[in-house]
Design a protein around this motif. Structure first.
Motif, PDB file in Angstrom:
ATOM      1  N   LEU A  53       0.828  -1.202   0.000  1.00  0.00           N
ATOM      2  CA  LEU A  53       0.000   0.000   0.000  1.00  0.00           C
ATOM      3  C   LEU A  53       0.866   1.257   0.000  1.00  0.00           C
ATOM      4  N   ALA A  54       1.918   1.248   0.821  1.00  0.00           N
ATOM      5  CA  ALA A  54       2.824   2.394   0.862  1.00  0.00           C
ATOM      6  C   ALA A  54       3.531   2.566  -0.481  1.00  0.00           C
ATOM      7  N   LEU A  60       3.291   5.848  -2.875  1.00  0.00           N
ATOM      8  CA  LEU A  60       4.488   6.549  -3.329  1.00  0.00           C
ATOM      9  C   LEU A  60       4.519   6.651  -4.852  1.00  0.00           C
ATOM     10  N   ALA A  61       4.152   5.554  -5.531  1.00  0.00           N
ATOM     11  CA  ALA A  61       4.118   5.577  -6.989  1.00  0.00           C
ATOM     12  C   ALA A  61       3.066   6.563  -7.495  1.00  0.00           C
ATOM     13  N   LEU A  62       1.933   6.636  -6.786  1.00  0.00           N
ATOM     14  CA  LEU A  62       0.893   7.579  -7.182  1.00  0.00           C
ATOM     15  C   LEU A  62       1.382   9.024  -7.033  1.00  0.00           C
ATOM     16  N   ALA A  63       2.047   9.322  -5.915  1.00  0.00           N
ATOM     17  CA  ALA A  63       2.569  10.670  -5.705  1.00  0.00           C
ATOM     18  C   ALA A  63       3.611  11.018  -6.764  1.00  0.00           C
ATOM     19  N   THR A 104      -0.362   6.911 -13.568  1.00  0.00           N
ATOM     20  CA  THR A 104      -1.144   7.391 -12.425  1.00  0.00           C
ATOM     21  C   THR A 104      -2.520   6.739 -12.384  1.00  0.00           C
ATOM     22  N   ILE A 105      -3.165   6.625 -13.546  1.00  0.00           N
ATOM     23  CA  ILE A 105      -4.481   5.982 -13.585  1.00  0.00           C
ATOM     24  C   ILE A 105      -4.380   4.519 -13.170  1.00  0.00           C
ATOM     25  N   LYS A 115      -6.075   2.904  -9.759  1.00  0.00           N
ATOM     26  CA  LYS A 115      -7.021   1.783  -9.786  1.00  0.00           C
ATOM     27  C   LYS A 115      -6.560   0.652  -8.871  1.00  0.00           C
ATOM     28  N   GLY A 116      -5.271   0.325  -8.961  1.00  0.00           N
ATOM     29  CA  GLY A 116      -4.740  -0.722  -8.087  1.00  0.00           C
ATOM     30  C   GLY A 116      -4.834  -0.336  -6.625  1.00  0.00           C
TER      31      GLY A 116
END
Length: 201
Positions: A110-111, A115-118, A179-180, A184-185
């Motif tokens: 989750l972390a 981080l990947a999303l940010a 990002t999308i 979603k994940g």
């Protein structure tokens, strides 16, 4: 074991294959030890055989040993039981730790997703800004070997944008796709964790 006669080579390969199939459930080291002992035993018996050919001596030695399943069965069964007993014991010891390990793995994943999303959002802002406002967003060259990344819209005096706008367009598109996908994940992972939490209650 090495044989000179082709018939003896084929016959020994076939015999070893039968032995390997019987020993297939054992760990590799145990299989290697048994086959090594078998080869030494066969070589010793062949040395005392009187047949004039290598094939004849091999047949005679193997016939003295008998069928592999007959003499390997009593040896394999206790070894399998020992290994399975150890596995069951380890399973009982580690069973209470599995939920905690699963929770740690999920937290780490989750972390990582967050981080990947940010990171994706930052690159997306950098890419869009590099296309729409290249004097305020992008990678700026300050000197021959000095660069500055600006994604907060700051004006960098005396600096020139190091990349052309098509590069920022590609960067923005790749960041948008990433990002999308990550979002979603992340949503699925949060929903799954929430479902398990409510299910336990």
């Amino acid at each position: 074991m090495e044989f000179q006669e082709p018939d003896a080579q084929r016959h020994w390969r076939y015999y070893r294959l039968r032995v390997a199939l019987i020993l297939g459930a054992l760990p590799r080291l145990d299989r290697h030890e048994i086959i090594t002992d078998l080869e030494a035993h066969v070589a010793d018996r062949m040395a005392h055989c009187t047949a004039p050919t290598e094939m004849g001596r091999l047949r005679e030695a193997l016939s003295q040993l008998g069928e592999p399943r007959d003499y390997l069965g009593p040896l394999v069964e206790p070894m399998l039981e020992r290994h399975h007993g150890v596995a069951r014991l380890l399973g009982r010891i580690l069973a209470p730790l599995l939920p905690a390990r699963r929770m740690i793995d999920e937290t780490v994943m989750l972390a990582g997703n967050m981080l990947a999303l940010a990171l994706g959002v930052v690159v997306l802002v950098l890419g869009v800004g590099g296309v729409l406002a290249p004097s305020r967003f992008g990678i700026f060259r300050l000197g021959p070997d000095e660069f500055l990344v600006s994604f907060l819209g700051r004006i960098v005096p005396g600096a020139t944008n190091a990349l052309p706008w098509p590069a920022y367009l590609v960067m923005a598109a790749a960041a948008l796709v990433m990002t999308i996908g990550v979002a979603k994940g992340l949503r699925r992972r949060i929903a799954s964790a929430y479902f398990r939490l409510t299910e336990r209650r």
